[in-house]
Write a protein that holds these residues in place. Structure first.
Motif, mmCIF file in Angstrom:
data_model
loop_
_atom_site.group_PDB
_atom_site.id
_atom_site.type_symbol
_atom_site.label_atom_id
_atom_site.label_comp_id
_atom_site.label_asym_id
_atom_site.label_seq_id
_atom_site.Cartn_x
_atom_site.Cartn_y
_atom_site.Cartn_z
ATOM 1 N N MET A 11 0.832 -1.212 0.000
ATOM 2 C CA MET A 11 0.000 0.000 0.000
ATOM 3 C C MET A 11 0.866 1.260 0.000
ATOM 4 O O MET A 11 0.520 2.249 -0.647
ATOM 5 C CB MET A 11 -0.963 -0.002 1.191
ATOM 6 C CG MET A 11 -2.141 -0.933 0.986
ATOM 7 S SD MET A 11 -3.436 -0.681 2.206
ATOM 8 C CE MET A 11 -2.886 -1.746 3.511
ATOM 9 N N ILE A 12 1.989 1.203 0.735
ATOM 10 C CA ILE A 12 2.909 2.345 0.729
ATOM 11 C C ILE A 12 3.387 2.588 -0.699
ATOM 12 O O ILE A 12 3.367 3.709 -1.206
ATOM 13 C CB ILE A 12 4.115 2.081 1.676
ATOM 14 C CG1 ILE A 12 3.655 2.146 3.135
ATOM 15 C CG2 ILE A 12 5.236 3.082 1.423
ATOM 16 C CD1 ILE A 12 4.696 1.676 4.143
ATOM 17 N N THR A 15 0.531 3.998 -2.897
ATOM 18 C CA THR A 15 0.226 5.404 -2.586
ATOM 19 C C THR A 15 1.290 6.334 -3.155
ATOM 20 O O THR A 15 0.975 7.336 -3.797
ATOM 21 C CB THR A 15 0.121 5.615 -1.059
ATOM 22 O OG1 THR A 15 -1.030 4.920 -0.583
ATOM 23 C CG2 THR A 15 -0.031 7.086 -0.705
ATOM 24 N N ARG A 18 1.158 6.487 -6.985
ATOM 25 C CA ARG A 18 0.054 7.307 -7.468
ATOM 26 C C ARG A 18 0.337 8.798 -7.241
ATOM 27 O O ARG A 18 0.067 9.636 -8.091
ATOM 28 C CB ARG A 18 -1.243 6.888 -6.749
ATOM 29 C CG ARG A 18 -2.470 7.493 -7.372
ATOM 30 C CD ARG A 18 -3.739 6.994 -6.689
ATOM 31 N NE ARG A 18 -4.675 8.099 -6.587
ATOM 32 C CZ ARG A 18 -5.703 8.129 -5.760
ATOM 33 N NH1 ARG A 18 -5.923 7.124 -4.935
ATOM 34 N NH2 ARG A 18 -6.502 9.162 -5.712
ATOM 35 N N PHE A 19 0.932 9.102 -6.082
ATOM 36 C CA PHE A 19 1.281 10.491 -5.777
ATOM 37 C C PHE A 19 2.225 11.044 -6.848
ATOM 38 O O PHE A 19 2.044 12.140 -7.360
ATOM 39 C CB PHE A 19 1.940 10.576 -4.397
ATOM 40 C CG PHE A 19 2.177 11.986 -3.928
ATOM 41 C CD1 PHE A 19 1.234 12.635 -3.155
ATOM 42 C CD2 PHE A 19 3.339 12.668 -4.265
ATOM 43 C CE1 PHE A 19 1.433 13.944 -2.726
ATOM 44 C CE2 PHE A 19 3.551 13.980 -3.851
ATOM 45 C CZ PHE A 19 2.592 14.612 -3.075
ATOM 46 N N GLU A 22 0.422 11.525 -10.189
ATOM 47 C CA GLU A 22 -0.598 12.569 -10.242
ATOM 48 C C GLU A 22 -0.095 13.949 -9.817
ATOM 49 O O GLU A 22 -0.589 14.961 -10.303
ATOM 50 C CB GLU A 22 -1.808 12.178 -9.376
ATOM 51 C CG GLU A 22 -2.543 10.992 -9.975
ATOM 52 C CD GLU A 22 -3.744 10.544 -9.145
ATOM 53 O OE1 GLU A 22 -4.142 11.270 -8.216
ATOM 54 O OE2 GLU A 22 -4.259 9.444 -9.433
ATOM 55 N N GLU A 23 0.855 13.982 -8.895
ATOM 56 C CA GLU A 23 1.285 15.273 -8.353
ATOM 57 C C GLU A 23 2.640 15.739 -8.890
ATOM 58 O O GLU A 23 2.967 16.917 -8.789
ATOM 59 C CB GLU A 23 1.364 15.225 -6.812
ATOM 60 C CG GLU A 23 0.118 14.676 -6.130
ATOM 61 C CD GLU A 23 -1.103 15.570 -6.307
ATOM 62 O OE1 GLU A 23 -0.953 16.757 -6.645
ATOM 63 O OE2 GLU A 23 -2.229 15.056 -6.123
ATOM 64 N N LEU A 52 -0.723 13.431 3.773
ATOM 65 C CA LEU A 52 -0.654 11.977 3.642
ATOM 66 C C LEU A 52 0.187 11.326 4.737
ATOM 67 O O LEU A 52 0.308 10.111 4.791
ATOM 68 C CB LEU A 52 -0.034 11.608 2.299
ATOM 69 C CG LEU A 52 -0.952 11.663 1.092
ATOM 70 C CD1 LEU A 52 -0.175 11.314 -0.158
ATOM 71 C CD2 LEU A 52 -2.107 10.693 1.270
ATOM 72 N N GLY A 53 0.810 12.155 5.568
ATOM 73 C CA GLY A 53 1.633 11.601 6.647
ATOM 74 C C GLY A 53 2.955 11.040 6.157
ATOM 75 O O GLY A 53 3.597 10.262 6.854
ATOM 76 N N PHE A 54 3.378 11.431 4.945
ATOM 77 C CA PHE A 54 4.641 10.912 4.417
ATOM 78 C C PHE A 54 5.802 11.871 4.647
ATOM 79 O O PHE A 54 6.938 11.523 4.383
ATOM 80 C CB PHE A 54 4.528 10.615 2.915
ATOM 81 C CG PHE A 54 4.043 9.220 2.619
ATOM 82 C CD1 PHE A 54 4.936 8.165 2.583
ATOM 83 C CD2 PHE A 54 2.707 8.966 2.384
ATOM 84 C CE1 PHE A 54 4.501 6.881 2.314
ATOM 85 C CE2 PHE A 54 2.258 7.685 2.111
ATOM 86 C CZ PHE A 54 3.167 6.632 2.079
ATOM 87 N N CYS A 57 9.094 10.769 6.507
ATOM 88 C CA CYS A 57 8.743 9.384 6.858
ATOM 89 C C CYS A 57 9.972 8.555 7.203
ATOM 90 O O CYS A 57 9.859 7.456 7.729
ATOM 91 C CB CYS A 57 7.951 8.726 5.737
ATOM 92 S SG CYS A 57 8.862 8.553 4.197
ATOM 93 N N ASN A 266 6.776 -0.343 -24.594
ATOM 94 C CA ASN A 266 5.569 -0.017 -25.349
ATOM 95 C C ASN A 266 5.893 0.430 -26.766
ATOM 96 O O ASN A 266 5.207 0.061 -27.714
ATOM 97 C CB ASN A 266 4.750 1.052 -24.622
ATOM 98 C CG ASN A 266 4.096 0.485 -23.372
ATOM 99 O OD1 ASN A 266 3.665 -0.661 -23.365
ATOM 100 N ND2 ASN A 266 4.052 1.266 -22.305
#
Lengths: 386, 253
Positions: A11-12, A15, A18-19, A22-23, A52-54, A57, A266
């Motif tokens: 999950m880490i 997350t 995705r961050f 997207e960011e 996000l609490g990262f 970290c 690709n």
């Protein structure tokens, strides 16, 4: 042996992945073109990282961090490595060496850095002291109860955004059978300290927007309270805390190589020449086979060295192996990706030329490839008396 | 109010789906699986209801293989409170049919007594778009499908629905079944503290038999094939030519 990740680790990874997608990705072209990170984008990335609490970290829970293991932090850094370093600088990971803060230094530097209130940077390199750290000329001399610092540092990444900088400065010299040897001390230097200037550095082809700065000390007066660790104990704090930063270079190289590889894979399946997809030509498909093999090898070398740190096992040689192999792998992978794209790979319509430029510095900073090979071979030969 | 959110583990939306050579289904071996994206939206909506003080507990439920617990763990990391894993099969290729899922969910609803069930409007694997509607019929609860807006006031929910002609606003009595559409919200990232907390949140494991449901399939899959390859387009020289082709070849004007 177990090579799998736990559910939390998966999950880490997803997350952070995705961050980054997207960011970070949407702003990369702008940052590379202008060499600047717009203030509002920096603030936005920092705020979202905190939400996000990262943020920080890599720090233990007792000081407000997330207490990630070396392995987990390497996974975070691997995913961040996919994106621009100029931008992911604001996915704050303060220098671990701040854990050496004592007494009121914790309130002034460590805790505000973990909370994201103050940003830090680290300064070692000088124009005449690169790999030869002990050759530094930046010097602090006793004057009354204080230190008076003179000299210059350069290539100081992140110093443009730093509120304070951890600076390694010569504080004396010992005579040894091999000749004079500098004693070194780490200092915490606040931006704005009289006699201390943070000046723009050079234009680098690698990681545009992730600026290198020049620090100038001109009779800069620092009290003893600014000493991080012990006076003359610079190498001790360095060895205790900066040991693992090479894992960051290695794991980021792995993340970026995977992103580059996806482009190459690709494109090999889409691009047609001589009436068929170029991936059907062995000249291309074997390149892909070699690229993914090297990426996987670098990844396991890197993660296992992080795992060794978590186990309390000796890891110096393994970290050096991971750093040299992963950074050189990235050079080959970015180069082969451009071979697969042909001329288009060099055009700035695609990010490949950026990845290729960015890859070069990975073999230089945090100890050059040559220094890593020196460390590896020294560890092997020293016990044999050679 | 308790909110029940069923979540399905499906092939990840980034994966290029491949049909198996024997045409019995799609290849799920060594393929990345994730939470159905529409279900992420319903989890997010439940969390927002809780943050707004309108919900006090979010229970997520997933029906499938043991690995579905990863999907539930993701929902817990986003902010759900409790999970129920219903192990219905040990074969990931065994897609539990919508009516079976609805019957099991009916059992879960009777046990949990939620005030609201939030489902994705459909799962991106079989696109059945049936579970929410069937559950509503089995329970005799009101249903509002394809929600792009949801407001709850007392025992009424106002739902904005995305329909072909535009947006339709309806009011339904609670407890209700709401199926969510793409534009209802943007699901959050799981934060690091919540990821760490997710492991400690309770997860019960049940089977369809616990709810007295037989999972034997009622439908037979005849065959599964790739969609036909799209034909190459043509570049028209003028508006006149385009109109002519739309009339004569496409027959749409």
């Amino acid at each position: 042996m177990n090579f799998g990740l736990t559910e939390e680790q998966e999950m880490i990874v997803s997350t952070v992945r995705r961050f980054v997608e997207e960011e970070i990705y949407p702003h990369e072209d702008l940052v590379d073109r202008t060499g600047e990170v717009p203030t509002e984008i920096a603030a936005q990335i920092k705020q979202k990282t905190m939400d996000l609490g990262f943020y920080a970290c890599n720090f233990p829970e007792e000081v407000g961090g997330a207490g990630l293991s070396h392995l987990e932090f390497a996974l975070v850094e691997r995913e961040l490595g996919r994106g621009s370093m100029a931008l992911n600088h604001f996915f704050g990971r303060p220098q671990n060496i701040l854990m050496a803060c004592e007494g009121e230094q914790r309130e002034r530097y460590l805790l505000p850095a973990v909370r994201g209130e103050r940003m830090d940077a680290l300064a070692m390199t000088e124009p005449d002291a690169g790999s030869d750290v002990r050759g530094m000329k930046c010097v602090a001399k006793r004057d009354g109860g204080d230190w008076v610092v003179n000299g210059t540092k350069h290539f100081i990444s992140g110093a443009d955004h730093a509120d304070f900088i951890i600076v390694f400065i010569a504080t004396g010299e010992d005579d040894t059978p091999k000749g004079p040897k500098k004693r070194i001390t780490a200092f915490l230097v606040d931006r704005g300290t009289p006699g201390f200037e943070i000046a723009p550095g050079y234009e680098s082809v690698s990681h545009r927007g992730y600026k290198n700065m020049i620090l100038r000390f001109d009779n800069c007066r620092l009290p003893d309270a600014q000493v991080l660790g012990e006076v003359d104990g610079g190498f001790a704090v360095m060895n205790e805390w900066l040991y693992a930063t090479r894992i960051t270079v290695a794991t980021m190289a792995v993340g970026r190589a995977r992103r580059v590889f996806d482009y190459a894979l690709n494109y090999s399946a889409e691009r047609k020449q001589f009436g068929q997809q170029i991936g059907k030509f062995q000249g291309v498909s074997f390149k892909l086979a070699d690229m993914i093999t090297e990426i996987d090898a670098a990844e396991w070398l890197t993660l296992s060295s992080a795992w060794r740190l978590d186990q309390g096992l000796p890891a110096n040689r393994e970290i050096a192996s991971a750093k040299v192999y992963a950074s050189e792998m990235l050079a080959r992978v970015t180069d082969e990706a451009i071979a697969i794209y042909g001329g288009m790979g060099l055009m700035n319509d695609l990010p490949l030329e950026r990845f290729w430029r960015d890859a070069r510095v990975e073999r230089i900073w945090d100890g050059t490839s040559e220094i890593q090979r020196h460390i590896i071979s020294r560890e092997l030969l020293r016990p044999l008396g050679a | 109010m308790k909110v029940l959110v069923p979540v399905k583990r499906v092939i990840d939306y980034n994966v290029k789906v491949r049909v198996k050579a024997d045409q019995t289904g799609v290849d799920l071996a060594n393929v990345k699986m994730s939470m159905n994206p529409f279900d992420e939206i319903s989890v997010e909506q439940a969390i927002r209801l809780k943050e707004a003080g309108q919900a006090d507990e979010i229970v997520v439920v997933s029906i499938g293989v043991a690995k579905n617990q990863e999907t539930l763990r993701t929902a817990l990391a986003m902010g759900a409170d409790r999970a129920i894993l219903i192990e219905a099969t040990d074969n990931v290729e065994n897609d539990i049919e919508p009516l079976t899922v609805a019957k099991i969910l009916k059992g879960v609803v009777e046990e949990e007594q939620p005030g609201l069930v939030l489902l994705g409007k459909q799962a991106i694997d079989n696109d059945a778009n049936a579970t929410g509607q069937m559950l509503s019929a089995l329970l005799g609860w009101s249903q509002a499908t394809f929600a792009s807006g949801l407001e709850i006031e007392g025992d009424k929910a106002t739902v904005t629905r995305e329909v072909d002609g535009g947006l339709q606003v309806i009011k339904v009595n609670m407890p209700a079944i709401v199926t969510v559409d793409l534009r209802l919200n943007e699901p959050r990232y799981a934060s690091l503290p919540n990821i760490m907390k997710a492991k400690k949140k309770p997860m019960d494991t049940k089977t369809p038999a616990d709810y007295g449901v037989d999972i034997a399939p009622r439908l037979t899959t005849v065959k599964v094939t790739e969609p036909p390859a799209r034909k190459a387009g043509v570049i028209v020289g003028s508006v006149g030519e385009l109109v002519e082709k739309l009339k004569t070849e496409a027959g749409v004007i």
